[in-house]
Design an enzyme around this catalytic site. Structure first.
Site, short mmCIF file in Angstrom:
data_model
loop_
_atom_site.label_atom_id
_atom_site.label_comp_id
_atom_site.label_asym_id
_atom_site.label_seq_id
_atom_site.Cartn_x
_atom_site.Cartn_y
_atom_site.Cartn_z
CE LYS B 78 -3.90 2.14 2.49
NZ LYS B 78 -4.74 2.11 3.71
CB SER B 153 -8.09 3.96 2.63
OG SER B 153 -7.22 3.36 3.58
CB SER B 177 -8.38 1.45 5.77
OG SER B 177 -9.04 2.69 5.68
#
Lengths: 97, 461, 485
Positions: B78, B153, B177
């Site tokens: 990420k 996210s 997330s």
């Protein structure tokens, strides 16, 4: 009840160094006042007086570091991402006192 | 020959160990898949050269008998984790040119265990969101339905896992997330206990909530990755000294006799497979217990106050002086304003503005501190529940992924979007989402039991 | 002598408190492993944390904690077993993260006091608190016409902020308080106290009120005043400015001002500075600091002796006067020098040499005591040579001069120059014989009762021996000889 007006929003925007146009600030103020009133209602719960504030889930002692120099001496790496720099310094628009 | 990207991480490890294929071959297959699926926009930055070099080194290590726990496994990271020499953006324009001169502790541990870096995945800007639509680098599409969002996210990581564009991926949670996009993309996701994974080198959103974790095709895959990432880090003052067990060896496929709590507040809306799941747990010999978590409803409010308050100060450092994009100005303040206006998207700017209120003299006493007290009450709910049961079981996100259009019009603000996820972030307890959208939450530090139960949940047909 | 300013409408008194920032002596910074040393190449003492990079986290330096506790003990203050780090939020070029880590709600040290000696006797100035925080970086404005240059070497160096109560009533008292504070931190080795290098900096809170009025009127903060003299001047200027305002019926704002030592005035900083809400809240990156009794006790046991205690000991055990003891303990280096010099020597005699000849010589050369060409143990040895009769006090003055020039040990000088007192009585008797023989007329006068002339004979002996004869011994042998003649 906390009422937030447009000017307060604009001041808050300045605190974090962003701009917000008047109409957006006015809209945000209205919505935020409503949100705060909702939050305020929820926080009236008397139970909260029975507990301490929870700052973090972490429950261990703060670690103390030994006082030895283990870092630094990396000017190039420190400055490598700077938008404006000399080989030694970061540069910014003149700061006036 | 079968497509190597169809193997799970665990199967890939087995194949590598048996010399059925090399890391270079697996990595090449993944790079090809990334190219094919590039339109999903799961990655912000692809690093094929780095990947092939790391794969080659990995094959050499394996040949020399020095294989690590994730030797040769191609992973996606990420774009909230700083990676040395590889652009790290937090999906924000303000960091769109940032090349970290240091590596985050958790990714370093992955590389030390032999993992291979495929690239950096998309996220909502500074991880603020649950749709992956606020990224400066564009929307990520849900691989199962490209008109829909992947959740967020960590939507880029979830999409990459789901589309077989990586064997596994890292994510971060602040308010759900990892589990949210895992649920939307039908993959597995795990958020360890707060303090298990070092936050060093992870771009901060809200420090008292942020916790790195993983997404994979199965819980076993997640267990293998997370046990490598965890462990004490002297560079993070909130990193636990507690021992990290080898989780993947503890997945014994049985929950017989375990007490599993079903919080009634988490079943107000349930997905289609819920009744079946309850029956499955009973059939597996678990004892189900009804649980009250009376302050669940307050989590969204507490999250709103705490996360925005903390985020505001965490994001003050992005000022165009030492790194990132700068927009010039005549005075220092003007430069700050120009930079931050152009550098941050609107969602981030709005959260920062409102966040200032909660740490202002008035907002702090009237809202921030009371919200933190409410946070204590939410924690009490968990403490009381875990006096009665070993884990809690619920849906992760009881709704279906919304369309990208719906997301742009605020669909993510709906109350069933994340209210089953936030309480566990506020309290720091370990929680995970199985690849069928069901959630398990455990006691502080009892990450092992959460993984074990999730692994059984994934056996449900 | 109290400081009362006579105005047109009233007699005014000062109400003043100081906030003193002391840079902590430590090897590394308070939250990073970069060097805390003063100077260095620009941005060389910088960890990524100090430049506010994303994902960087603070880890607390144990020495900085100890230094705060030691200083707290030196201030007779309560050590708080539970303290918390907060973020103080504001934007400025020299602040790389947009917030400073400090301690607002729960400081590491609580209330204490500093005792100062004023012309009116001893006074206790209350200390409100001491907290641990980070220093900011440095901005340089004169290298480029429209840019400022930033150097983060200082960013993140540990600071102790010591906040006094509004107990100060005169500029002199402010000066006394500052000097005393500096002496304490230097004794403890927690801060070098160099105001000109900025390792000790002072903000002043000033308000005035008519004598007899209770409560406080609104105050003005004067930022960053960097010498004891300037602090005293700034207070005096601000007092008169405020009185003038009150007496002419003009209001003045509660604000932050700067002291300008060139134009001898204080002037307002931009009003933006004044309207700031620093939005303090506990830093979630740092758990609270909880100290055990054992930890605190260990530090207390190893605390160096403070000036008050040392002075008492000098008076009681060494028999020094209060005045002398006060001078010798005023700064740590002098006290240390003195204590080294008195090893095995007569303390009072050493004190006289230190405060007399040594201070005069250092003053003349503009040297501080740690730059003294004469080492402490050598000055002690010089006193020893006088005490054991090796040299006379008069010769000692000459030896002292040579020591000052050459840095040699006194015994070596005495040996080389042959300055030892003559103790061989045979040799002295021979000398006396000769002088007596050549001056029989004067001997006759002594016999006739002119005793004073004995002194003349001693002088002749000293002259003949170039001062190397012990005068007492010379006297004794002379008497013997005269009796024989």
């Amino acid at each position: 009840m906390t009422k937030i007006d447009k000017d307060t929003i604009k001041e808050m925007a300045f605190w974090v160094r962003v701009r917000i146009p008047d109409d957006e600030a006015a809209k945000m103020a209205e919505e935020f006042t409503e949100t705060l009133s909702w939050i305020g209602e929820r926080l009236k719960n008397p139970e909260i007086q029975t507990v301490p504030p929870m700052v973090t889930p972490f429950d261990e002692q703060i670690p103390l570091r030994q006082d030895i120099v283990t870092d630094g001496h990396q000017v190039q790496a420190v400055l490598s991402n700077a938008p404006d720099a000399t080989p030694e310094f970061f540069c910014v628009p003149k700061m006036v006192e | 020959m079968t497509d190597l990207t169809d193997l799970t991480l665990s199967e890939t490890l087995k194949g590598l160990a048996e010399k059925a294929f090399s890391s270079v071959e697996v990595t090449t297959a993944y790079l090809k898949k990334m190219e094919e699926k590039r339109h999903l926009n799961a990655y912000i930055t692809e690093t094929p050269e780095v990947a092939l070099k790391m794969a080659e080194e990995s094959d050499n290590r394996r040949a020399n008998g020095q294989a690590g726990k994730l030797e040769g496994i191609p992973m996606a990271i990420k774009d909230m984790f700083c990676t040395k020499g590889i652009r790290t953006t937090a999906a924000s324009r303000i960091l769109s040119n940032f090349i970290p001169p240091f590596e985050s502790t958790t990714t370093q541990k992955l590389w030390d265990a032999g993992a291979v870096c495929l690239g950096k995945t998309n996220t909502d800007e500074f991880a603020m969101g649950s749709s992956t639509i606020t990224s400066y680098f564009g929307v990520t599409k849900n691989p199962h339905d490209e008109t829909r969002v992947p959740g967020g996210s960590s939507g880029g990581s979830a999409a990459a896992v789901a589309a077989h564009m990586c064997a596994g991926a890292t994510g971060t949670e602040t308010g759900g997330s990892i589990r949210h996009p895992a649920s939307f993309c039908q993959v597995s996701g795990f958020k360890p206990t707060y303090g298990r994974c070092s936050r060093y080198g992870v771009i901060a959103y809200a420090s008292s909530l942020d916790e790195p974790g993983v997404l994979g095709r199965s819980i076993e895959d997640c267990a293998r990755m997370i046990e490598v990432m965890m462990g004490h880090d002297p560079k993070d003052s909130t990193s636990s000294h507690r021992d990290v067990p080898a989780f993947h060896t503890m997945l014994d496929k049985t929950i017989k006799g375990m007490k599993i709590g079903i919080p009634k507040e988490y079943t107000e809306l349930v997905p289609d497979n819920w009744e079946k799941a309850i029956q499955f747990l009973k059939d597996e010999g678990a004892q189900l217990v009804d649980i009250d978590m009376p302050h669940t409803e307050e989590a969204g409010m507490v999250y709103y106050v705490v996360s925005q308050g903390e985020a505001t100060t965490n994001l003050a450092r992005y000022d165009g002086v030492r790194y990132g994009v700068r927009e010039e100005g005549k005075t220092l303040d003007e430069m700050y304003m120009n930079t931050r206006m152009a550098g941050f998207g609107q969602e981030v700017r709005n959260r920062m503005i409102l966040g200032t209120f909660f740490t202002s003299a008035k907002g702090y006493n009237d809202y921030f501190v009371p919200a933190q007290k409410m946070r204590s009450l939410i924690k009490q709910d968990f403490d009381r529940a875990f006096e009665k049961v070993d884990v809690l079981f619920s849906p992760a996100v009881p709704i279906k992924p919304f369309t990208i259009e719906e997301a742009k019009h605020g669909a993510a603000k709906g109350r069933f979007n994340d209210n089953y996820l936030m309480p566990s972030c506020l309290t720091g307890v370990p929680a995970g989402c199985a690849n069928n959208g069901l959630q398990v939450i455990g006691r502080m530090w009892d990450d092992a039991t959460v993984l074990k139960v999730l692994d059984v949940v994934e056996m449900m047909k | 002598m109290s400081y009362i300013v006579k105005g047109k409408t009233a007699d005014w008194e000062l109400v003043c408190g100081l906030e003193v920032h002391c840079q902590i002596i430590s090897n590394s910074k308070v939250f990073s492993g970069a060097s805390a040393e003063f100077g260095g190449e620009p941005n060389d003492h910088v960890a990524f944390l100090d430049a506010g990079f994303p994902g960087q986290l603070p880890v607390l330096n144990s020495t900085c904690v100890e230094q705060c506790i030691k200083t707290g003990m030196g201030l007779n203050a309560k050590i708080n077993k539970h303290s918390v780090f907060d973020r103080k939020n504001y934007f400025y070029g020299d602040l790389p993260t947009g917030y400073q880590i400090t301690q607002l709600f729960h400081p590491i040290v609580g209330e204490g006091y500093v005792e100062v000696e004023t012309e009116d006797g001893k006074r206790k100035i209350g200390v409100e608190r001491l907290h641990l925080e980070q220093d900011a970086g440095k901005s340089i404005h004169d290298m480029h016409p429209n840019k400022s240059m930033l150097d983060f070497n200082r960013a993140g160096v540990g600071l102790m902020e010591i906040v006094s109560k509004p107990d100060i009533r005169s500029p002199e008292e402010a000066g006394d308080y500052l000097r005393k504070l500096r002496s304490i931190v230097r004794y403890l080795g927690t801060c070098d106290g160099n105001m000109d290098e900025g390792s000790m900096r002072c903000d002043i809170n000033v308000s005035v009120r008519p004598v007899g009025e209770e409560g406080y009127r609104h105050r003005v903060e004067i930022k960053n005043v960097n010498s004891v003299k300037f602090v005293m001047q700034a207070i005096d200027l601000e007092v008169h400015r405020q009185i003038e305002h009150y007496e002419s019926g003009r209001d003045f704002p509660q604000e932050t001002r700067l002291f300008d030592p060139v134009n001898m005035e204080t002037r307002s900083m931009r009003s933006k500075e004044n309207a700031l809400d620093y939005r303090y809240f506990p830093d979630p990156d740092l758990p609270p600091l909880d100290l055990t009794d054992e930890y605190i006790d260990t530090i207390r046991k190893n605390l160096p002796e403070l000036p008050e205690k040392k002075k008492e000991r000098f008076m009681n055990e060494l028999g020094l006067s209060e005045y002398d003891a006060g001078i010798l303990v005023a700064d740590r280096e002098t006290a240390a020098y003195f204590e080294e010099a008195i090893q095995g020597q007569d303390a009072k005699k050493v004190a006289n040499w230190v405060m007399g000849d040594l201070f005069a010589a250092l003053n003349k050369e503009c040297l501080s005591i740690h730059e003294s060409p004469i080492k402490a143990k050598d000055l002690g040895a010089l006193v020893g040579l006088i005490t054991d009769g090796t040299i006379s006090g008069k010769i000692a003055k000459d030896v002292f001069e040579i020591m000052l020039e050459t840095g040699k040990e006194p015994a070596v000088i005495v040996e080389e120059k042959g300055l030892k007192q003559v103790t061989d009585t045979g040799a002295i008797e021979a000398m006396i014989d000769e002088i007596v023989k050549a001056n029989m007329d004067k001997v006759a006068e002594i016999k006739a009762g002119k005793d004073k002339l004995k002194g003349w004979f001693v002088g002749q002996i000293m002259k003949a021996s170039q001062g190397k004869v012990n005068p007492a011994l010379a006297n004794e042998l002379l008497e013997k000889k005269l009796a024989e003649v």
